[in-house]
Scaffold this motif. Structure first.
Motif, mmCIF file in Angstrom:
data_model
loop_
_atom_site.group_PDB
_atom_site.id
_atom_site.type_symbol
_atom_site.label_atom_id
_atom_site.label_comp_id
_atom_site.label_asym_id
_atom_site.label_seq_id
_atom_site.Cartn_x
_atom_site.Cartn_y
_atom_site.Cartn_z
ATOM 1 N N ARG A 130 48.150 45.056 39.442
ATOM 2 C CA ARG A 130 48.669 46.273 38.815
ATOM 3 C C ARG A 130 48.987 46.033 37.343
ATOM 4 N N SER A 172 41.111 45.340 51.398
ATOM 5 C CA SER A 172 41.183 46.807 51.381
ATOM 6 C C SER A 172 41.756 47.321 50.077
ATOM 7 N N MET A 173 42.768 46.642 49.572
ATOM 8 C CA MET A 173 43.373 47.056 48.305
ATOM 9 C C MET A 173 42.375 46.929 47.157
ATOM 10 N N LYS A 175 39.114 47.098 47.271
ATOM 11 C CA LYS A 175 38.119 48.164 47.365
ATOM 12 C C LYS A 175 38.688 49.489 46.848
ATOM 13 N N SER A 176 39.932 49.779 47.174
ATOM 14 C CA SER A 176 40.564 51.008 46.715
ATOM 15 C C SER A 176 40.752 51.005 45.201
ATOM 16 N N ILE A 177 41.140 49.845 44.656
ATOM 17 C CA ILE A 177 41.279 49.720 43.196
ATOM 18 C C ILE A 177 39.930 49.967 42.533
ATOM 19 N N ILE A 179 37.331 51.696 43.478
ATOM 20 C CA ILE A 179 36.896 53.088 43.505
ATOM 21 C C ILE A 179 37.692 53.921 42.491
ATOM 22 N N GLU A 180 38.986 53.683 42.436
ATOM 23 C CA GLU A 180 39.827 54.478 41.538
ATOM 24 C C GLU A 180 39.562 54.181 40.068
ATOM 25 N N THR A 245 30.912 45.919 42.011
ATOM 26 C CA THR A 245 32.317 46.237 42.251
ATOM 27 C C THR A 245 32.528 46.656 43.697
ATOM 28 N N ALA A 246 33.789 46.622 44.138
ATOM 29 C CA ALA A 246 34.200 47.016 45.491
ATOM 30 C C ALA A 246 33.562 46.143 46.558
#
Length: 258
Positions: A130, A172-173, A175-177, A179-180, A245-246
């Motif tokens: 973050r 999982s985190m 992958k979510s980062i 995409i965002e 990415t991801a």
């Protein structure tokens, strides 16, 4: 006609590696520095931090070692501030810091022990990534975020539920980062090491019974070494991985597919 820059030349690049004073993290930091990057190492052991910095000095780039407990939000904020003050920017971040569990049976595992592990292996990765993402967004030039997960994210690990839960959640985190933040030019990937000889893993790998039962299941015929992850770190930091990415990249000598 001007010559295109080499895709793996990290001259002018600033990389951060948590847990970068030993094992896989140090190998990543070493390879990044060898490719021309300026490197910041975060770790909780000040002596090992300084030893790592001395080891990396031979590559000629700018180096910094910062004592930081990644599970502490304030320490992460302060360490990131110092990193950016020193280098002026941040281009890649490798959230590699981690600890192992006590090896207790699931039914005997105290909540405090579960949280001791997830505090570093999951919360610490979250806080680090973050902070790095905030800096990259402020710069507006993209970047690369990488989290060191584990095969424990894909396979059952008896007596290791806290570690496995942390490493699975990290994938999982990530992958979510990814995409965002893709629209900001920030990519995010996870690396899943197999059985690698490190200070954290060696007590297990050196067991005669473990060696006899597990090593024959590794098609490559050997345990992994920290150096096996250096070139991967350079790739993930470099422009060569701009469209990658991801993902969750498994580096295990073929173990999981045998």
């Amino acid at each position: 006609m001007s010559e295109k820059p080499h895709p793996f030349d990290l001259t002018g690049h600033v990389a951060l590696v948590t847990g970068g004073n030993s094992g896989i993290g140090l190998a990543m930091a070493d390879a990044l520095a060898a490719a021309g990057a300026s490197v910041c190492v975060w770790g909780t052991n000040a002596e090992r931090n300084e030893a790592a910095a001395r080891e990396l000095e031979g590559h000629g780039g700018k180096l910094l070692a910062v004592r930081c407990d990644v599970g502490d939000e304030e320490q992460v904020a302060q360490a990131m501030e110092r990193t950016v003050e020193t280098f002026g920017r941040l281009d890649s971040c490798f959230a590699n810091a981690g600890i192992g569990g006590a090896g207790s049976r699931f039914v005997d595992t105290e909540l405090s022990e579960f949280r001791r592990v997830t505090r570093v292996d999951l919360d610490g990765a979250f806080l680090t990534l973050r902070a790095a993402a905030r800096q990259m967004l402020a710069q507006g030039e993209g970047g690369s975020l990488v989290g060191t997960s584990s095969l424990a994210a894909r396979q059952g690990q008896p007596r290791g539920q806290a570690y496995a839960a942390s490493k699975g959640a990290l994938v999982s985190m990530i992958k979510s980062i990814a995409i965002e933040l893709a629209r900001h030019g920030i990519r995010a990937n996870a690396v899943l090491p197999g059985w690698v000889s490190t200070p954290l893993a060696d007590p297990t790998l050196d067991s005669e019974a473990f060696h006899r039962k597990v090593l024959p299941r590794v098609p490559a015929g050997r345990w992994g070494e920290p150096g096996d992850f250096g070139s991967l770190a350079v790739y993930l930091a470099s422009p060569a991985s701009a469209y990658h990415t991801a993902d969750a990249l498994t580096v295990d000598g073929g173990y999981v597919n045998f």
